[in-house]
Enzyme design. Structure first.
Site, short mmCIF file in Angstrom:
data_model
loop_
_atom_site.label_atom_id
_atom_site.label_comp_id
_atom_site.label_asym_id
_atom_site.label_seq_id
_atom_site.Cartn_x
_atom_site.Cartn_y
_atom_site.Cartn_z
N ALA A 35 0.80 -1.03 -0.29
CA ALA A 35 -0.06 -0.04 0.05
C ALA A 35 0.91 1.02 -0.38
CB ALA A 35 -0.67 -0.56 1.25
N ASP A 36 0.61 2.46 -0.67
CA ASP A 36 0.67 3.73 -0.93
C ASP A 36 0.01 4.78 -0.02
OD1 ASP A 36 -0.64 2.93 -3.26
OD2 ASP A 36 -0.43 4.94 -3.86
N GLU A 63 4.44 0.44 -10.11
CA GLU A 63 4.63 1.84 -9.69
C GLU A 63 5.93 1.36 -8.86
OE1 GLU A 63 1.45 4.30 -8.50
OE2 GLU A 63 0.91 4.51 -10.48
#
Length: 601
Positions: free
Chosen positions: A438-439, A498
């Site tokens: 998770a970002d 990403e």
């Protein structure tokens, strides 16, 4: 209904398969399930004869139910789920064969399924619709939902599916256009085994993968669009615009689905292998495959532990997970061939004791589909392991399938894992994976557990087995190799990555003497590998001075090939990727944010 001529004739799919015991009880069921007020229409509870007990968070809808009750029921779920970014609530809405005038807005952790043998068995005169109103038109966070096995006849001639990752669109027939955004940004997505009669309008979609479908046309290209076995797809134009089109899918197996026949018999249909696939599997009627009676499934509930689930499989049963969060103190173990583990409503399996969630022996024909996998606060070495390390059986005649599997490490609670998914068996097929460290946490900022030293994960995917194929691989934000391929003859069709947003310094993010850890690593021992349509993006928000040396690292030999690679420095240049593959390709950096590479070597 003729699946090839399309359209929505007045009686398409019309059936009345059960009698109801009352008027508007579905609305009452929905209200009770979500804790919402009872809609004003009220009424008695309707009961479907012989329907399995799927628990309170599965709504089984019948065409004899009043339209107002159906609309109230689906609205009651959406009100709860529209902005529920990280809730533990899970729902599945199941439409029995028939025709419905209803508008279904699909929120977080909600799955909408038709129960027919083909999409034409369930017709929605209305929309099955995802928008981004809750976030002012920005669909970047529209994750974790899905629609399958329906015919949609939108009255305005178009349907909206504005999503990003982990929102599969499968076995859908749209009589009209399909719109993939809601005016703001969007970062999806996945479409498979569909027929879209009109044009798919991509809008702001940054990337998208479409497989084995038939479409009327495609409009819009941004970073990375891939079509495989799609009739009506645009021709390859990479790098300008960035479209990759492959005419066939060499080998695939579609995801299993729940169905009920006119006599009320429930089963799970397991599609057969397809080779050199072009177009949707149901073009000439029901797909090839076999139906497993529901009596051969153990219907799991979230309160059950691993011992209960393993005991059911020891009795020879498959597993059907009803919606909810299963907090497991030990792994689920698959020891026999041809087992099916299928989730409804994005059922979620979480490790709570630092163990794996799922361990599969080196056996053939296992299917794991429609599940979310969560890390817990105690670090797991691996969350899902397919085959023990060192296994080498030949499964080419009956490969295992992983479909719509979505992993999470961190977010609104602490998560820790060394590796999310490790594939050791040979000939495994994977179809739509999102593996995510998770970002971010909740959008309101009150529950956020995403720090570099807090929610930790080294690798998203590690492949040790030979002859593994992955369609639509999304891996994001891991702290070492995002994807690490060590088996021979691997194939990846479409990759979205990403890099981690949060390396604190260059010194803290070094692979030995190399700056950073590659987004896609092929081990030096690999002799043959192929990957097509890869996008790697950087946004080093904690320290924009950090550099990744190469987006892809791989052996320099003729048998290891990459085609159509994109790198990009997001936010106008917040971080740098020095090369695309090994030393090849220019730097994505401030002032030159996007780079392309046609082929390597």
């Amino acid at each position: 209904m003729n699946e090839e001529t399309g359209g929505c004739p007045p009686d398409a799919g019309r059936r009345t398969v059960i009698r109801c015991a009352g008027d508007a009880g579905l609305a009452a069921m929905a209200a009770a399930a979500v804790g919402a007020p009872l809609p004003a229409s009220g009424g008695a509870i309707m009961k479907a004869e012989a329907a399995p007990d799927f628990g309170p968070n599965v709504l089984v809808i019948d065409p004899s139910m009043p339209q107002a009750a159906i609309q109230a029921a689906v609205d009651a779920i959406f009100v709860q789920q529209e902005a529920a970014h990280f809730t533990d609530r899970r729902f599945a809405i199941l439409f029995r064969p028939g025709r419905y005038s209803v508008h279904v807005r699909v929120g977080f952790f909600t799955q909408v399924l038709g129960l027919g043998a083909t999409p034409g068995a369930v017709t929605i005169d209305g929309h099955v619709h995802v928008d981004a109103v809750w976030l002012n038109g920005d669909a970047l966070a529209n994750f974790w939902r899905g629609a399958e096995n329906l015919t949609i006849c939108p009255p305005e001639g178009w349907n909206r599916w504005a999503v990003s990752q982990a929102a599969p669109y499968r076995r859908i027939h749209v009589s009209g256009d399909l719109v993939l955004d809601d005016g703001g940004s969007s970062s999806g997505g996945f479409l498979a085994d569909c027929r879209i009669e009109g044009t798919i309008r991509a809008g702001s979609q940054q990337q998208w993968y479409s497989r084995s479908s038939r479409i009327g046309g495609w409009q819009g290209v941004n970073w990375n669009m891939m079509f495989q076995g799609v009739q009506g797809a645009p021709a390859t134009t990479f790098p300008d615009p960035a479209v990759t089109t492959l005419l066939r899918v060499p080998l695939l197996r579609e995801k299993p689905f729940l169905q009920v026949d006119e006599a009320g018999r429930w089963s799970v249909f397991v599609p057969a292998l397809r080779r050199d696939a072009v177009g949707h599997s149901w073009a000439d009627g029901p797909s090839a495959g076999s139906a497993l009676p529901i009596a051969r499934f153990f219907i799991a509930r979230p309160e059950m532990d691993a011992a209960t689930l393993n005991a059911a499989m020891a009795r020879g049963l498959h597993l059907l997970f009803t919606p909810g969060v299963y907090r497991l103190d030990a792994p689920i173990r698959v020891t026999a061939a041809n087992r099916v583990l299928l989730g409804l409503g994005l059922a979620t399996l979480q490790a709570i004791n630092g163990t794996a969630v799922l361990e599969i022996d080196d056996v053939s024909g296992v299917t794991v589909a429609g599940l979310m996998i969560d890390a817990g606060a105690e670090r797991s070495q691996v969350l899902v392991q397919v085959g023990p390390r060192g296994c080498d059986r030949d499964h080419r005649r009956n490969p295992s399938l992983l479909a719509d599997l979505f992993f999470r490490v961190g977010g609104v609670e602490v998560g820790r894992a060394e590796t999310c998914l490790e594939i050791n068996s040979r000939h495994v097929l994977a179809d739509h994976l999102w593996i995510w460290r998770a970002d971010h946490g909740d959008v309101d900022g009150t529950r956020v557990h995403v720090g570099w030293d807090e929610s930790t994960g080294n690798q998203g995917l590690v492949v040790n087995g030979d002859d593994v194929t992955v369609h639509a691989l999304f891996v994001e934000h891991f702290q070492r190799y995002q994807t690490w391929w060590r088996g021979n003859r691997g194939r990846t069709y479409f990759y979205q990555n990403e890099l981690p947003y949060d390396p604190p310094t260059q010194a803290a993010w070094m692979a030995g003497s190399t700056r950073g850890w590659a987004a896609y690593k092929v081990d030096d021992t690999v002799r043959e590998h192929e990957a097509v349509a890869l996008g790697v993006y950087v946004y080093f928000r904690n320290n924009p001075q950090v550099v990744l040396e190469s987006a892809i690292e791989a052996p320099r030999r003729a048998g290891v090939r990459f085609r159509h690679v994109t790198s990009m420095s997001l936010g106008g240049g917040v971080g740098t990727i020095a090369h695309l593959v090994n030393e090849a390709g220019a730097s994505a950096r401030p002032g030159a944010t996007m780079q392309r590479l046609l082929a390597y070597p």
